[in-house]
Write a protein that holds these residues in place. Structure first.
Motif, PDB file in Angstrom:
ATOM      1  N   ARG A   1      17.383   4.715   3.140  1.00 48.57           N
ATOM      2  CA  ARG A   1      16.249   4.402   4.022  1.00 48.57           C
ATOM      3  C   ARG A   1      15.050   4.013   3.174  1.00 48.57           C
ATOM      4  O   ARG A   1      14.746   4.674   2.188  1.00 48.57           O
ATOM      5  N   SER A   2      14.370   2.958   3.587  1.00 45.25           N
ATOM      6  CA  SER A   2      13.132   2.561   2.920  1.00 45.25           C
ATOM      7  C   SER A   2      12.065   2.283   3.964  1.00 45.25           C
ATOM      8  O   SER A   2      12.369   1.856   5.088  1.00 45.25           O
ATOM      9  N   HIS A   3      10.818   2.541   3.576  1.00 43.20           N
ATOM     10  CA  HIS A   3       9.691   2.300   4.480  1.00 43.20           C
ATOM     11  C   HIS A   3       8.544   1.730   3.657  1.00 43.20           C
ATOM     12  O   HIS A   3       8.107   2.346   2.683  1.00 43.20           O
ATOM     13  N   SER A   4       8.078   0.544   4.034  1.00 36.76           N
ATOM     14  CA  SER A   4       7.025  -0.141   3.293  1.00 36.76           C
ATOM     15  C   SER A   4       5.847  -0.430   4.214  1.00 36.76           C
ATOM     16  O   SER A   4       6.025  -0.732   5.396  1.00 36.76           O
TER      17      SER A   4
ATOM     18  N   THR B   1       0.805  -1.215   0.000  1.00 29.81           N
ATOM     19  CA  THR B   1       0.000   0.000   0.000  1.00 29.81           C
ATOM     20  C   THR B   1       0.842   1.272   0.000  1.00 29.81           C
ATOM     21  O   THR B   1       0.340   2.338  -0.367  1.00 29.81           O
ATOM     22  N   ALA B   2       2.091   1.181   0.407  1.00 32.34           N
ATOM     23  CA  ALA B   2       2.957   2.367   0.408  1.00 32.34           C
ATOM     24  C   ALA B   2       4.408   1.927   0.386  1.00 32.34           C
ATOM     25  O   ALA B   2       4.769   0.910   0.989  1.00 32.34           O
ATOM     26  N   PHE B   3       5.217   2.691  -0.332  1.00 26.26           N
ATOM     27  CA  PHE B   3       6.659   2.427  -0.355  1.00 26.26           C
ATOM     28  C   PHE B   3       7.391   3.741  -0.571  1.00 26.26           C
ATOM     29  O   PHE B   3       7.090   4.487  -1.507  1.00 26.26           O
ATOM     30  N   ASP B   4       8.324   4.048   0.306  1.00 28.05           N
ATOM     31  CA  ASP B   4       9.127   5.262   0.208  1.00 28.05           C
ATOM     32  C   ASP B   4      10.602   4.892   0.270  1.00 28.05           C
ATOM     33  O   ASP B   4      11.015   4.061   1.095  1.00 28.05           O
ATOM     34  N   LEU B   5      11.385   5.512  -0.594  1.00 24.43           N
ATOM     35  CA  LEU B   5      12.823   5.286  -0.635  1.00 24.43           C
ATOM     36  C   LEU B   5      13.526   6.629  -0.566  1.00 24.43           C
ATOM     37  O   LEU B   5      13.276   7.516  -1.387  1.00 24.43           O
ATOM     38  N   GLU B   6      14.381   6.791   0.424  1.00 26.47           N
ATOM     39  CA  GLU B   6      15.103   8.047   0.622  1.00 26.47           C
ATOM     40  C   GLU B   6      16.603   7.760   0.635  1.00 26.47           C
ATOM     41  O   GLU B   6      17.080   6.932   1.432  1.00 26.47           O
ATOM     42  N   ILE B   7      17.335   8.417  -0.240  1.00 22.24           N
ATOM     43  CA  ILE B   7      18.780   8.197  -0.342  1.00 22.24           C
ATOM     44  C   ILE B   7      19.493   9.537  -0.219  1.00 22.24           C
ATOM     45  O   ILE B   7      19.120  10.514  -0.864  1.00 22.24           O
ATOM     46  N   THR B   8      20.509   9.581   0.621  1.00 21.49           N
ATOM     47  CA  THR B   8      21.342  10.770   0.797  1.00 21.49           C
ATOM     48  C   THR B   8      22.797  10.375   0.611  1.00 21.49           C
ATOM     49  O   THR B   8      23.272   9.454   1.293  1.00 21.49           O
TER      50      THR B   8
END
Length: 209
Positions: free
Chosen positions: A76-79, A38-45
């Motif tokens: 960082r990932s959040h599912s 239902t949701a997936f976010d990927l953050e890369i620094t």
């Protein structure tokens, strides 16, 4: 239907700024009939250009490319996902395969025969001898047998976080008495191959004649 969240963070720190090469990321859960993402976010620094693709198994692959040199890299990932699978059994078994041993049909053997062939050298048959101790009877309930093998692994092998690349061979895992989740999967798949099951990773083939 339970909803689960998965948070993953990996951080690298270097003594000096380094040029970051392409990174291959497998962080997005694969959607199936039993799992709805239902949701997936990927953050890369630092900021990266992300190119998405799929491998032959249907896994989503992200290739991160960087244009700058940095002393740190953070991924960082959040599912969020909904699980639709029943607790037991986790998959249906064709009626003729509910009792082990069973035979694959000629047609299925053409497709699945290679999946039952051991993939690791074991001239002394140590793995076969080990898994035989977990077979209570012949014939026996197939699903219970698979559960016994899984329970035998978790009872005898200690879980460890292993950051090195690749997987251990099944005999190495038995000798060390510990392994990561991917080592557990390799041991399980190879063990049931010695019993005649077709297995690819942790996916089983139970389509008998």
């Amino acid at each position: 239907m339970p909803t689960i969240t998965i948070a993953h963070t990996t951080t690298y720190r270097y003594r000096t700024a380094v040029v970051l090469g392409p990174h291959r990321l497998m962080l997005r859960p694969r959607e199936t009939r039993d799992l709805t993402l239902t949701a997936f976010d990927l953050e890369i620094t630092p900021t990266a250009r992300i190119d998405w693709s799929h491998d032959v198994a249907g896994n989503a692959i992200a290739i991160a490319n960087f244009d700058v040199a940095r002393e740190t890299l953070s991924i960082r990932s959040h599912s969020t996902a909904i699980l639709n699978a029943p607790d037991w059994p986790v998959f249906p078994i064709a009626a003729p395969a509910t009792s082990y041993p069973f035979l694959y049909s000629t047609e299925d053997w053409t497709d699945l025969g290679a999946l039952s062939a051991p993939q690791y050298q074991d001239d002394a048959g140590r793995l076969s001898n080990w898994v035989e101790q977990l077979v209570m009877h012949r014939p026996t309930d197939t699903l219970s047998l698979l559960k016994d093998v899984s329970n035998g692994i978790t009872a005898q092998i200690t879980y460890e976080i292993r950051e090195s690349e690749g997987t251990q061979g099944p005999l190495e895992t038995l000798d060390r008495g510990c392994g990561s989740c991917r080592d557990f999967a390799v041991l399980f798949a190879e063990a049931i191959r010695t019993l005649g099951f077709g297995a690819s990773g942790v996916r089983l083939s139970l389509r008998p004649q």
